[in-house]
Design a protein around this motif. Structure first.
Motif, mmCIF file in Angstrom:
data_model
loop_
_atom_site.group_PDB
_atom_site.id
_atom_site.type_symbol
_atom_site.label_atom_id
_atom_site.label_comp_id
_atom_site.label_asym_id
_atom_site.label_seq_id
_atom_site.Cartn_x
_atom_site.Cartn_y
_atom_site.Cartn_z
ATOM 1 N N THR A 275 3.679 24.811 0.046
ATOM 2 C CA THR A 275 5.061 24.429 0.343
ATOM 3 C C THR A 275 5.828 25.632 0.875
ATOM 4 O OG1 THR A 275 5.025 22.779 -1.426
ATOM 5 C CG2 THR A 275 7.185 23.463 -0.601
ATOM 6 N N LEU A 276 6.523 25.434 1.969
ATOM 7 C CA LEU A 276 7.350 26.480 2.568
ATOM 8 C C LEU A 276 8.774 26.309 2.065
ATOM 9 C CD1 LEU A 276 7.519 28.836 4.611
ATOM 10 C CD2 LEU A 276 7.910 27.129 6.400
ATOM 11 N N LEU A 277 9.258 27.290 1.314
ATOM 12 C CA LEU A 277 10.609 27.234 0.750
ATOM 13 C C LEU A 277 11.587 27.942 1.685
ATOM 14 C CD1 LEU A 277 9.794 28.092 -2.975
ATOM 15 C CD2 LEU A 277 10.063 25.834 -1.945
ATOM 16 N N GLY A 278 12.673 27.266 1.990
ATOM 17 C CA GLY A 278 13.646 27.855 2.913
ATOM 18 C C GLY A 278 13.219 27.647 4.346
ATOM 19 N N ASP A 279 14.185 27.687 5.253
ATOM 20 C CA ASP A 279 13.872 27.417 6.657
ATOM 21 C C ASP A 279 14.047 28.638 7.555
ATOM 22 O OD1 ASP A 279 16.592 27.639 6.540
ATOM 23 O OD2 ASP A 279 17.019 25.588 7.194
ATOM 24 N N THR A 280 14.184 29.825 6.948
ATOM 25 C CA THR A 280 14.379 31.034 7.750
ATOM 26 C C THR A 280 13.220 31.270 8.699
ATOM 27 O OG1 THR A 280 15.622 32.023 5.931
ATOM 28 C CG2 THR A 280 14.850 33.507 7.657
ATOM 29 N N LEU A 281 11.978 31.082 8.196
ATOM 30 C CA LEU A 281 10.788 31.333 9.009
ATOM 31 C C LEU A 281 10.097 30.045 9.449
ATOM 32 C CD1 LEU A 281 9.186 34.274 6.990
ATOM 33 C CD2 LEU A 281 10.446 34.432 9.141
ATOM 34 N N ALA A 282 10.630 28.908 9.063
ATOM 35 C CA ALA A 282 9.953 27.644 9.337
ATOM 36 C C ALA A 282 9.675 27.428 10.822
ATOM 37 C CB ALA A 282 10.784 26.479 8.792
ATOM 38 N N ASP A 283 10.621 27.828 11.664
ATOM 39 C CA ASP A 283 10.476 27.594 13.100
ATOM 40 C C ASP A 283 9.964 28.810 13.857
ATOM 41 O OD1 ASP A 283 11.351 24.917 12.994
ATOM 42 O OD2 ASP A 283 13.437 25.582 12.893
ATOM 43 N N LYS A 284 9.517 29.827 13.130
ATOM 44 C CA LYS A 284 8.964 31.009 13.788
ATOM 45 C C LYS A 284 7.640 30.644 14.457
ATOM 46 C CE LYS A 284 7.461 35.779 13.127
ATOM 47 N NZ LYS A 284 8.208 36.202 14.338
ATOM 48 N N GLU A 285 7.493 30.997 15.717
ATOM 49 C CA GLU A 285 6.292 30.651 16.468
ATOM 50 C C GLU A 285 5.195 31.681 16.214
ATOM 51 O OE1 GLU A 285 5.759 30.669 21.038
ATOM 52 O OE2 GLU A 285 6.486 28.654 20.561
ATOM 53 N N ILE A 286 4.006 31.189 15.886
ATOM 54 C CA ILE A 286 2.884 32.084 15.609
ATOM 55 C C ILE A 286 1.598 31.516 16.199
ATOM 56 C CG2 ILE A 286 3.892 32.986 13.466
ATOM 57 C CD1 ILE A 286 2.075 31.098 11.909
ATOM 58 N N ASN A 287 0.567 32.346 16.247
ATOM 59 C CA ASN A 287 -0.785 31.938 16.608
ATOM 60 C C ASN A 287 -1.683 32.234 15.417
ATOM 61 O OD1 ASN A 287 0.019 31.394 19.324
ATOM 62 N ND2 ASN A 287 -0.151 33.576 19.774
ATOM 63 N N VAL A 288 -2.574 31.315 15.089
ATOM 64 C CA VAL A 288 -3.433 31.542 13.933
ATOM 65 C C VAL A 288 -4.880 31.173 14.240
ATOM 66 C CG1 VAL A 288 -1.558 31.108 12.295
ATOM 67 C CG2 VAL A 288 -3.067 29.228 12.947
ATOM 68 N N ALA A 289 -5.777 31.879 13.581
ATOM 69 C CA ALA A 289 -7.209 31.557 13.570
ATOM 70 C C ALA A 289 -7.637 31.720 12.118
ATOM 71 C CB ALA A 289 -7.993 32.475 14.484
ATOM 72 N N ILE A 290 -7.820 30.609 11.416
ATOM 73 C CA ILE A 290 -8.037 30.618 9.973
ATOM 74 C C ILE A 290 -9.441 30.121 9.649
ATOM 75 C CG2 ILE A 290 -7.209 29.718 7.760
ATOM 76 C CD1 ILE A 290 -4.487 29.248 9.111
ATOM 77 N N ASP A 291 -10.117 30.839 8.771
ATOM 78 C CA ASP A 291 -11.400 30.396 8.241
ATOM 79 C C ASP A 291 -11.114 29.294 7.218
ATOM 80 O OD1 ASP A 291 -13.793 30.012 6.905
ATOM 81 O OD2 ASP A 291 -14.251 32.142 6.690
ATOM 82 N N LEU A 292 -11.559 28.092 7.495
ATOM 83 C CA LEU A 292 -11.239 26.963 6.624
ATOM 84 C C LEU A 292 -11.860 27.089 5.234
ATOM 85 C CD1 LEU A 292 -11.501 24.004 9.162
ATOM 86 C CD2 LEU A 292 -9.431 24.977 8.150
ATOM 87 N N ASN A 293 -12.852 27.939 5.094
ATOM 88 C CA ASN A 293 -13.451 28.165 3.780
ATOM 89 C C ASN A 293 -12.730 29.259 2.999
ATOM 90 O OD1 ASN A 293 -15.585 26.241 4.167
ATOM 91 N ND2 ASN A 293 -16.612 27.729 5.480
ATOM 92 N N ASN A 294 -11.755 29.901 3.634
ATOM 93 C CA ASN A 294 -11.026 30.990 2.978
ATOM 94 C C ASN A 294 -9.529 30.900 3.264
ATOM 95 O OD1 ASN A 294 -13.198 32.861 1.768
ATOM 96 N ND2 ASN A 294 -13.953 32.505 3.839
#
Length: 321
Positions: A275-294
């Protein structure tokens, strides 16, 4: 209890919940009941898990039933206040325990009798009767139906990639809500969540049609996608094929998206809600590459790149900006 034993116990508890819901639905066949009895007799642990769920339901029901009977018989002596408070408290405690259990494992109760399914965080591949291969992503369920003139998959929820075996006499169709995609010798992905979804073509050609609007269809070519909901079908869109099928490689790749979009996507794979609390960073644009096992490792390192705090409450994760 080691990790392996804990996971086994957890799995049996959730299977027991699913069986109990089915058994108390009032609509269970003789064959299904026999399957339940066979499941329960597999081991003492299976039987113990089911008896625990039965006891929990009794704890919830008994105080409520007793209180209703008391109120329906005006000539009877009322329960002492402390006794009633204890009964209500016991029911509430049991209810909260069950609610927490079901909240953590909603996938065990949705379409539990689907022909093929995966749980949250699970991915698998299935060779179908016709020789086609279905790769199931996290929290996915579908039925298959083979007829003389058609091969049909009904996707209830989730995401699957299909490698279709050629059979010109029996078209291969995937139905997701009101949208049907027909393969023309191909490899494609269909995703369907909450009455909306997308079709992404990797190889070959597909025809996607809205069944509620006759004549509303589009034809996709490799590298194209279409989105849909209960009422409409988009036009042809460009697809990031590498990102679309990254889950097959155990990766989650998202480019130029907001943090809240990433969190929503992570929750498809992570059993404990993030859960993301607060909306300060909610709309910050990012790029991600996440290992689904980690995923938890990625969450823990998020504070190194963003001004964010990680809070954990049991299996739940809170991101506070």
């Amino acid at each position: 209890m080691n990790d392996s034993a804990a996971k086994t116990s957890e799995r049996l508890e959730q299977e027991a919940v699913a069986w109990h819901v089915r058994l108390t639905s009032g609509d269970i066949s003789t064959v299904e009941r026999a399957r339940f009895e066979a499941w329960r007799k597999q081991s003492p642990a299976h039987d113990h898990s089911y008896r625990q769920i039965e006891n929990l339901w009794r704890m919830m029901d008994a105080p409520v039933i007793a209180d209703r009977q008391r109120r329906r018989k005006p000539g009877k002596t009322a329960k002492p206040a402390h006794s009633l408070r204890w009964s209500v408290g016991l029911a509430v405690a049991a209810s909260l325990l069950l609610t927490a259990t079901l909240g953590m494992f909603p996938d065990y109760l949705r379409e539990p009798w689907a022909d093929y399914s995966t749980h949250i965080g699970e991915r698998t591949s299935i060779r179908l009767e016709d020789g086609s291969v279905a790769h199931l992503n996290t929290d996915t369920a579908f039925d298959v139906s083979w007829r003389d003139n058609e091969r049909r998959v009904v996707l209830f929820r989730g995401e699957a990639e299909f490698e279709v075996a050629h059979d010109s006499s029996r078209p291969f169709r995937v139905q997701a809500g009101n949208t049907v995609t027909e393969a023309l010798g191909t490899r494609f992905i269909v995703r369907y969540d909450d009455s909306a979804g997308a079709v992404t073509l990797l190889e070959g050609k597909v025809r996607t049609e809205q069944t509620k609007r006759q004549g509303t269809f589009i034809t996709l070519h490799p590298g194209q996608r279409a989105t849909f909901d209960a009422q409409s079908l988009s036009g042809v869109l460009a697809a990031d094929v590498s990102a679309a099928e990254a889950w097959r490689r155990g990766r989650l790749i998202m480019n130029f998206v907001t943090l809240k979009q990433v969190v929503a996507e992570i929750n498809r794979y992570h059993r404990g809600q993030v859960t993301l609390l607060g909306d300060t960073l909610a709309d910050k644009e990012i790029n991600v590459a996440i290992d689904l096992n980690n995923i938890d490792v990625w969450l823990d390192t998020l504070k190194d790149t963003l001004p964010i705090k990680i809070r954990r409450v049991g299996p739940f994760v809170f991101l506070q900006s």
